[in-house]
Design a protein around this motif. Structure first.
Motif, PDB file in Angstrom:
ATOM      1  N   THR A  35      -9.718  -0.178   1.613  1.00  0.00           N
ATOM      2  CA  THR A  35      -9.402  -1.629   1.209  1.00  0.00           C
ATOM      3  C   THR A  35      -7.620  -1.526   1.090  1.00  0.00           C
ATOM      4  O   THR A  35      -7.094  -0.803   1.021  1.00  0.00           O
ATOM      5  CB  THR A  35      -9.844  -1.738  -0.261  1.00  0.00           C
ATOM      6  OG1 THR A  35      -9.417  -2.974  -0.502  1.00  0.00           O
ATOM      7  CG2 THR A  35      -9.386  -0.738  -1.209  1.00  0.00           C
ATOM      8  N   PHE A  36      -7.345  -2.764   1.318  1.00  0.00           N
ATOM      9  CA  PHE A  36      -5.975  -2.987   1.152  1.00  0.00           C
ATOM     10  C   PHE A  36      -5.647  -3.401  -0.284  1.00  0.00           C
ATOM     11  O   PHE A  36      -4.555  -3.634  -0.629  1.00  0.00           O
ATOM     12  CB  PHE A  36      -5.517  -4.292   2.009  1.00  0.00           C
ATOM     13  CG  PHE A  36      -5.365  -3.850   3.288  1.00  0.00           C
ATOM     14  CD1 PHE A  36      -3.962  -4.168   3.769  1.00  0.00           C
ATOM     15  CD2 PHE A  36      -6.192  -3.550   4.453  1.00  0.00           C
ATOM     16  CE1 PHE A  36      -3.420  -3.634   5.203  1.00  0.00           C
ATOM     17  CE2 PHE A  36      -5.846  -3.043   5.766  1.00  0.00           C
ATOM     18  CZ  PHE A  36      -4.443  -3.219   6.057  1.00  0.00           C
ATOM     19  N   SER A  37      -6.762  -3.377  -1.100  1.00  0.00           N
ATOM     20  CA  SER A  37      -6.413  -4.036  -2.549  1.00  0.00           C
ATOM     21  C   SER A  37      -5.606  -3.073  -3.421  1.00  0.00           C
ATOM     22  O   SER A  37      -5.100  -3.301  -4.408  1.00  0.00           O
ATOM     23  CB  SER A  37      -7.658  -4.423  -3.210  1.00  0.00           C
ATOM     24  OG  SER A  37      -8.348  -5.362  -2.583  1.00  0.00           O
ATOM     25  N   ILE A  39      -5.036 -10.739  -1.079  1.00  0.00           N
ATOM     26  CA  ILE A  39      -5.563 -11.341   0.453  1.00  0.00           C
ATOM     27  C   ILE A  39      -6.915 -10.907   0.596  1.00  0.00           C
ATOM     28  O   ILE A  39      -7.299 -11.555   1.663  1.00  0.00           O
ATOM     29  CB  ILE A  39      -4.495 -10.554   1.449  1.00  0.00           C
ATOM     30  CG1 ILE A  39      -4.769  -9.303   1.786  1.00  0.00           C
ATOM     31  CG2 ILE A  39      -2.906 -10.959   1.034  1.00  0.00           C
ATOM     32  CD1 ILE A  39      -4.109  -8.644   2.977  1.00  0.00           C
ATOM     33  N   ARG A  40      -7.793  -9.995  -0.033  1.00  0.00           N
ATOM     34  CA  ARG A  40      -8.967  -9.995   0.228  1.00  0.00           C
ATOM     35  C   ARG A  40      -9.359  -9.185   1.554  1.00  0.00           C
ATOM     36  O   ARG A  40      -9.731  -9.883   2.474  1.00  0.00           O
ATOM     37  CB  ARG A  40      -9.721 -11.095  -0.108  1.00  0.00           C
ATOM     38  CG  ARG A  40      -9.664 -11.888  -1.412  1.00  0.00           C
ATOM     39  CD  ARG A  40      -9.603 -10.726  -2.624  1.00  0.00           C
ATOM     40  NE  ARG A  40     -10.997 -10.220  -2.772  1.00  0.00           N
ATOM     41  CZ  ARG A  40     -11.138  -8.736  -2.871  1.00  0.00           C
ATOM     42  NH1 ARG A  40      -9.964  -8.092  -2.749  1.00  0.00           N
ATOM     43  NH2 ARG A  40     -12.147  -8.474  -2.981  1.00  0.00           N
ATOM     44  N   ASN A  75     -14.433 -14.777   9.373  1.00  0.00           N
ATOM     45  CA  ASN A  75     -14.586 -14.114   7.901  1.00  0.00           C
ATOM     46  C   ASN A  75     -13.172 -13.558   7.291  1.00  0.00           C
ATOM     47  O   ASN A  75     -13.146 -13.418   6.211  1.00  0.00           O
ATOM     48  CB  ASN A  75     -15.688 -12.863   7.844  1.00  0.00           C
ATOM     49  CG  ASN A  75     -15.109 -11.854   8.569  1.00  0.00           C
ATOM     50  OD1 ASN A  75     -14.564 -11.752   9.707  1.00  0.00           O
ATOM     51  ND2 ASN A  75     -15.440 -10.540   8.276  1.00  0.00           N
ATOM     52  N   VAL A  76     -12.134 -13.440   8.284  1.00  0.00           N
ATOM     53  CA  VAL A  76     -11.006 -13.179   7.688  1.00  0.00           C
ATOM     54  C   VAL A  76      -9.926 -14.114   8.190  1.00  0.00           C
ATOM     55  O   VAL A  76      -9.692 -14.314   9.410  1.00  0.00           O
ATOM     56  CB  VAL A  76     -10.405 -11.486   8.183  1.00  0.00           C
ATOM     57  CG1 VAL A  76      -9.037 -11.232   7.677  1.00  0.00           C
ATOM     58  CG2 VAL A  76     -11.824 -10.681   7.834  1.00  0.00           C
ATOM     59  N   GLN A  82      -0.602 -11.264   6.811  1.00  0.00           N
ATOM     60  CA  GLN A  82       0.043 -10.373   5.579  1.00  0.00           C
ATOM     61  C   GLN A  82      -0.230  -8.881   5.906  1.00  0.00           C
ATOM     62  O   GLN A  82       0.464  -8.059   5.712  1.00  0.00           O
ATOM     63  CB  GLN A  82      -0.478 -10.759   4.170  1.00  0.00           C
ATOM     64  CG  GLN A  82       0.093 -10.298   2.974  1.00  0.00           C
ATOM     65  CD  GLN A  82       1.599 -10.180   3.162  1.00  0.00           C
ATOM     66  OE1 GLN A  82       2.174 -11.401   3.322  1.00  0.00           O
ATOM     67  NE2 GLN A  82       2.099  -9.395   2.563  1.00  0.00           N
ATOM     68  N   ALA A  83      -1.629  -8.723   6.216  1.00  0.00           N
ATOM     69  CA  ALA A  83      -1.971  -7.363   6.791  1.00  0.00           C
ATOM     70  C   ALA A  83      -0.984  -6.893   7.695  1.00  0.00           C
ATOM     71  O   ALA A  83      -0.383  -5.539   7.708  1.00  0.00           O
ATOM     72  CB  ALA A  83      -3.425  -7.210   7.020  1.00  0.00           C
TER      73      ALA A  83
END
Length: 344
Positions: A203-205, A213-214, A236-237, A244-245
């Protein structure tokens, strides 16, 4: 291992996926877009994002050392968890097996999808045994969920036992590595080719500091990734998340510095916790949080809330009686927590 077709729900295997406008001209350079009923004004937010997030997957692959074709990106890891149920588990018939305690969304998704959820209790050191999970499985078990480092316990699961499970189970093993960046153990990503039944979540979280940013990642064989992509929502994204990613991926070395700082803060904070009269035990941690058994978790939790400090009360979770889960914050935040507990 059962074949992927045997594991997949028959209706999903036969499903013809929705084809979005942006899927239909892949590889063709275009400058005039009159296909998707978009507003021609307000560039760039007027256009639908890349439904397969290909540029982003290419950049992720460079860091994770995994082919872009082995990557699924979702609206948080929760989307990937839910899609595993929707792709492989027949409602009212199939079941999944998971360790207990662990991340609560596995059971929530099972309940939403009407899939039996079988818990296997960890031992007193929060470790699991492959044989016990396999004993809980039967011919209707499609998935087994592991989380390592585990949430809420914070510890890495035994890699030898994970290997045994992958070798002994004929369904899919989902290994959630949301906290792997804070561990000294190596990720299982490098073993995807060895284990066709392995699905790894990241995950990026957490380490990437991008919970807002989920963006969740699933890594698996190209065949499994194709199935998840087949049933996801078309876009979905969103574009803001993808942008941002990409920016965060360009700052990879800064992320590594964050991780090292948090690991040091974790050690310092855990050491200070051992000196608090209200703390009975600190459990080992390989994550950006740790579990502490205290004299009265409910009372201490409420006391901290009244001081404007929020931790997680895990008192009602299996094996976690009178335990608080404490996320490692900045040096200033950690000191405020300690100061509050000293005066408890």
């Amino acid at each position: 291992m059962r074949t992927l077709q045997e594991l997949t729900r028959p209706n999903i295997w036969k499903l013809k996926p929705y084809s979005s406008a942006r899927d239909e001209y892949k590889g063709v350079a275009a400058s005039v877009f009159l296909d998707a009923n978009e507003n021609p004004y307000n560039t760039p937010y007027n256009r639908y994002p890349d439904p397969m997030q290909w540029d982003l997957k290419v950049e992720i692959s460079k860091i994770k050392k995994v082919s872009p074709g082995n990557i699924f990106l979702g609206n948080g890891s929760d989307e990937a968890i839910d899609l595993m149920f929707r792709a492989f588990c027949e409602p009212g018939r199939d079941n999944v097996v998971a360790i207990d305690p662990t991340y609560g969304m596995y059971q929530v998704c099972a309940d939403v999808n009407d899939v039996e959820y079988r818990k296997v209790l960890l031992d007193e050191n929060f470790q699991f045994y492959a044989d016990k999970l396999l004993a809980a499985a039967d011919e209707r078990t499609k998935l087994i969920f592991l989380c390592s480092p585990n949430n809420p316990t914070g510890n890495d699961l035994d890699h030898t036992e994970i290997d045994r499970l992958l070798n002994g189970f004929d369904g899919l093993v989902i290994l959630d590595e949301a906290y792997t960046d804070f561990s000294e153990r190596t990720s299982f990503l490098s073993l995807l080719d060895r284990y066709p039944n392995l699905v790894v979540f990241q995950t990026f979280s957490k380490a990437w500091g991008c919970a807002a940013i989920r963006l969740g990642m699933a890594f698996a064989s190209t065949e499994i990734i194709a199935l998840l992509s087949k049933i996801k929502y078309p876009y979905n994204v969103n574009q803001l998340t993808q942008k941002q990613a990409m920016e965060m991926l360009s700052q990879f070395h800064e992320i590594e510095d964050w991780v090292e700082t948090l690991k040091k803060e974790r050690s310092d904070l855990m050491e200070k916790f051992t000196q608090l009269p209200c703390v009975l035990k600190i459990f080992p941690s390989d994550a950006n949080f740790f579990l502490a058994r205290v004299t009265d978790a409910v009372d201490i939790y409420n006391y901290l809330v009244n001081r404007g400090i929020i931790v997680r009360n895990r008192n009602s979770i299996a094996l976690c009686g009178n335990c608080l889960r404490v996320t490692v914050g900045t040096h200033l935040e950690n000191n405020k927590l300690i100061e509050a507990l000293i005066t408890y």
